[in-house]
Enzyme design. Structure first.
Site, PDB file in Angstrom:
ATOM      1  N   THR A 187       0.864  -1.190   0.000  1.00 22.37           N
ATOM      2  CA  THR A 187       0.000   0.000   0.000  1.00 22.37           C
ATOM      3  C   THR A 187       0.893   1.230   0.000  1.00 22.37           C
ATOM      4  OG1 THR A 187      -0.008   0.059   2.393  1.00 22.37           O
ATOM      5  CG2 THR A 187      -1.791  -1.169   1.353  1.00 22.37           C
ATOM      6  N   GLU A 331      -5.899  -3.257  -1.561  1.00 20.98           N
ATOM      7  CA  GLU A 331      -6.452  -4.439  -0.888  1.00 20.98           C
ATOM      8  C   GLU A 331      -7.594  -5.083  -1.684  1.00 20.98           C
ATOM      9  OE1 GLU A 331      -5.742  -1.537   0.373  1.00 20.98           O
ATOM     10  OE2 GLU A 331      -5.051  -1.634   2.445  1.00 20.98           O
ATOM     11  N   LYS A 443     -14.264  17.306  11.298  1.00 17.89           N
ATOM     12  CA  LYS A 443     -15.229  17.168  12.392  1.00 17.89           C
ATOM     13  C   LYS A 443     -15.382  18.520  13.075  1.00 17.89           C
ATOM     14  CE  LYS A 443     -13.935  12.378  12.773  1.00 17.89           C
ATOM     15  NZ  LYS A 443     -12.563  12.148  12.340  1.00 17.89           N
ATOM     16  N   TRP A 448     -20.110  16.607  10.625  1.00 22.87           N
ATOM     17  CA  TRP A 448     -19.059  16.243   9.687  1.00 22.87           C
ATOM     18  C   TRP A 448     -19.158  17.090   8.422  1.00 22.87           C
ATOM     19  CZ3 TRP A 448     -18.319  10.194   9.434  1.00 22.87           C
ATOM     20  CH2 TRP A 448     -17.880   9.749  10.690  1.00 22.87           C
TER      21      TRP A 448
HETATM   22  P1  AMP Z   1      -4.674   2.789  -3.052  1.00 19.03           P
HETATM   23  O1  AMP Z   1      -4.618   1.527  -2.284  1.00 19.03           O
HETATM   24  O2  AMP Z   1      -3.413   3.572  -3.037  1.00 19.03           O
HETATM   25  O3  AMP Z   1      -5.194   2.596  -4.435  1.00 19.03           O
HETATM   26  O4  AMP Z   1      -5.741   3.725  -2.304  1.00 19.03           O
HETATM   27  C1  AMP Z   1      -7.074   3.345  -2.106  1.00 19.03           C
HETATM   28  C2  AMP Z   1      -7.902   4.515  -1.661  1.00 19.03           C
HETATM   29  O5  AMP Z   1      -8.010   5.482  -2.712  1.00 19.03           O
HETATM   30  C3  AMP Z   1      -9.348   4.178  -1.351  1.00 19.03           C
HETATM   31  O6  AMP Z   1      -9.500   3.615  -0.076  1.00 19.03           O
HETATM   32  C4  AMP Z   1     -10.023   5.537  -1.479  1.00 19.03           C
HETATM   33  O7  AMP Z   1      -9.846   6.324  -0.326  1.00 19.03           O
HETATM   34  C5  AMP Z   1      -9.259   6.172  -2.613  1.00 19.03           C
HETATM   35  N1  AMP Z   1     -10.020   6.031  -3.855  1.00 19.03           N
HETATM   36  C6  AMP Z   1      -9.838   5.138  -4.838  1.00 19.03           C
HETATM   37  N2  AMP Z   1     -10.718   5.345  -5.836  1.00 19.03           N
HETATM   38  C7  AMP Z   1     -11.499   6.389  -5.473  1.00 19.03           C
HETATM   39  C8  AMP Z   1     -12.601   7.089  -6.063  1.00 19.03           C
HETATM   40  N3  AMP Z   1     -13.075   6.772  -7.252  1.00 19.03           N
HETATM   41  N4  AMP Z   1     -13.141   8.106  -5.373  1.00 19.03           N
HETATM   42  C9  AMP Z   1     -12.678   8.457  -4.166  1.00 19.03           C
HETATM   43  N5  AMP Z   1     -11.645   7.867  -3.559  1.00 19.03           N
HETATM   44  C10 AMP Z   1     -11.060   6.835  -4.206  1.00 19.03           C
END
Ligand code: AMP
Length: 548
Positions: A187, A331, A443, A448
């Site tokens: 990640t 994930e 917050k 929120w």
């Molecule tokens: P990563 O593992 O680096 O791809 O990050 C995943 C995170 O990216 C998710 O838990 C979201 O918070 C954010 N994310 C991915 N796609 C979107 C989307 N279409 N809109 C908003 N947030 C997103």
């Protein structure tokens, strides 16, 4: 007791490789070179070279279950590694070349990579790290780049082409357990050390089939996909596997990720599909506004990784390019939702659906957990943390070669669901709308405020190029929003005007009092707004704040 009479054939990457390189042997991977002509290779050639690479890696001692790292751009050789390494039973470990050096060293050491495939152009990044990578025994260099920096380094150095040349073009791929590890990604780790997710052959195979379904990306051998999302960012959203499975031509930008070469690539190679994070589409939009290019070959674009501002979608609609919003995470392999509207709607009726993060496919079950731990209804209004489960969703993180898998309580529920850390609502027909990351919600006095809603509203202003909103401490309210804004060139607007503009769509109590104009919004290694950096800059007094 009745038993199924079906065959039990394991779902393996080697089957994707065999299928793509024969049935779709004429499909191509085109790699941008910066030269007058890009480089083209057929799937049949990729299949042969993957077999040669597997023979070479086996000779260097790569065994089943062992990781092999790649520090590479999106290109044909990286696709070969994608197919060869898992097919031979080893584990493809893609390394994020934008991570800070200490994190990169951490993940190579944590995964215990003994071999690293690297693009020549990335040697300046790898060479200084090598003294901190005691386990790495072999470095295999692919593509152009000055190799002199490798003189005298500890691991053995090989040239990719020389290493595979003359080897057999067939490999007797082992019949693995479909649950065996195939690939791993860490990640992007905004807090703490990055955590490793290990995909299985089965999860990748099923995910590839879902990506290819019409309700998801729906690509076929009539399509060319411009894969901008890096191969180190959740396996380029699964595209190298899914495209190989369906014979979709791949257009790979290599290191040419700036807006101008991307625009040229699209105009010249006419891809029908592309996938990238919003930052890339923002940059490309600015580029084609200044230097018009024909982007109309793109009839489907997958945009995700962070929320797509509605203004961006509208701007591309005007250029004849339809952006389709998708949500996912490392994930989740990553495909979690895609925003294809239901059938039978007019363009106007489709619009609200297109702005959501999208609908869950059959392989992804979802629930929302409210602040008190209750499961919230799918009524489009009740908000909660999104939890998901399914055959391509992680059940744990990699603990290291001799350690148990990690299941931190804040990431996995006791009954085995992945806690995404994303907050939002789900409509009765299964469309997800995210309002924030749990840690980015503002917050304020017990209420929120959605930072994403404020950002989207700000980015709809014609003078605003980008805007990121973060929570900052406030004596009276606990937290209040701080708006950081990047203005377009020649913009004349001021804070009062921006605040008034926001007031047209946002409740007054949610409007930011604190404002700052910045040259650029800090980004993470995969191009998302890095709000942690903004919060730190604010705390350190490094931002020039105006209060309204
Ligand atoms: P990563 O593992 O680096 O791809 O990050 C995943 C995170 O990216 C998710 O838990 C979201 O918070 C954010 N994310 C991915 N796609 C979107 C989307 N279409 N809109 C908003 N947030 C997103």
């Amino acid at each position: 007791m009745l038993h199924s009479t079906m065959q039990d054939v394991p779902l393996l990457i080697s089957r994707i490789l065999a299928h793509g390189s024969t049935i779709h042997g004429r499909s191509t991977v085109t790699t941008w070179t910066g030269e007058p002509e890009p480089h083209r290779r057929t799937f049949a050639e990729i299949g042969e070279r993957a077999a040669q690479l597997a023979h070479a890696l086996r000779e260097l001692g790569v065994d089943e279950g062992q990781p092999a790292g790649t520090l590479m751009w999106n290109n044909a050789e990286h696709v070969e590694a994608y197919l060869a390494i898992p097919s031979m039973g080893a584990v493809l470990h893609t390394l994020n070349l934008r991570l800070p050096p200490e994190q990169l060293a951490y993940i190579v050491n944590h995964a215990a990579d003994r071999i690293i495939l690297v693009n020549g152009s990335l040697l300046p990044l790898l060479v200084p790290l090598l003294p901190h990578l005691p386990r790495v025994e072999h470095v295999i260099v692919a593509g152009p780049g000055d190799r002199s920096a490798l003189d005298g380094v500890a691991p053995a150095v090989h040239d990719y082409e020389e290493l595979i040349a003359g080897r057999p073009t067939r490999y007797d791929w082992p019949e693995l357990d479909e649950r065996a590890p195939a690939a791993m990604c860490y990640t992007s780790g905004t807090t703490g050390d990055p955590k490793g997710v290990v995909y299985s052959h089965r999860s990748i195979y099923l995910h590839s089939m879902q990506v290819n379904m019409t309700e998801s990306m729906g690509l076929t051998d009539r399509d060319t996909s411009l894969v901008v999302v890096p191969q180190f960012h959740v396996n380029a959203w699964g595209l190298p596997h899914s495209t190989f499975m369906a014979g979709v031509h791949m257009l790979m930008p290599d290191r040419f990720l700036q807006p101008a070469p991307l625009a040229e690539m699209i105009e010249r190679e006419r891809p029908t599909h592309a996938a990238a994070v919003p930052t890339i589409w923002q940059g490309l939009l600015a580029e084609v506004t200044a230097n018009p290019r024909d982007l109309t070959s793109l009839d489907r674009v997958t945009i995700g990784g962070s929320a797509c501002p509605p203004s961006l979608m509208e701007a591309y609609d005007k250029l004849g390019v339809r952006l389709c919003h998708a949500w996912g995470m490392t994930e989740t392999s990553p495909l979690g939702t895609m925003a294809n509207p239901p059938a039978g709607l007019t363009a106007e009726e489709e619009w609200p659906y297109r702005l959501t993060q999208g609908r869950f496919p059959a392989g992804v079950e979802a629930r929302l957990t409210g602040p008190g731990g209750d499961i919230m209804p799918w009524d489009g209004e009740s908000a909660g943390e999104l939890e998901v489960r399914g055959p391509w969703i992680a059940a744990a993180y990699y603990g290291g070669p001799d350690a148990e898998p990690l299941r931190p309580e804040d990431k996995f529920s006791p009954d085995g669901w992945l806690k995404t850390g994303d907050v939002g609502t789900i409509s009765p027909d299964g469309f997800l709308t995210l309002t924030d990351r749990a840690k980015d919600v503002i917050k304020s006095g017990g209420e929120w405020i959605s930072s994403v809603e404020l950002e989207n509203a700000l980015m709809a202003h014609p003078d605003v190029a980008e805007a990121a909103v973060v929570a900052v401490p406030d004596e009276k309210w606990g937290e209040r929003p701080l708006a950081t804004v990047v203005l377009k060139e020649g913009a004349t607007t001021d804070y009062a005007e921006l605040r008034a503009f926001l007031g047209e769509s946002i409740a007054k109590w949610q409007l930011p009092e604190r404002w700052t104009i910045v040259p650029t919004v800090p980004k993470t290694s995969v191009g998302k707004f890095d709000k942690k950096v903004i919060r730190r800059q604010y705390a350190e007094g490094a931002l020039d704040i105006t209060e309204l």
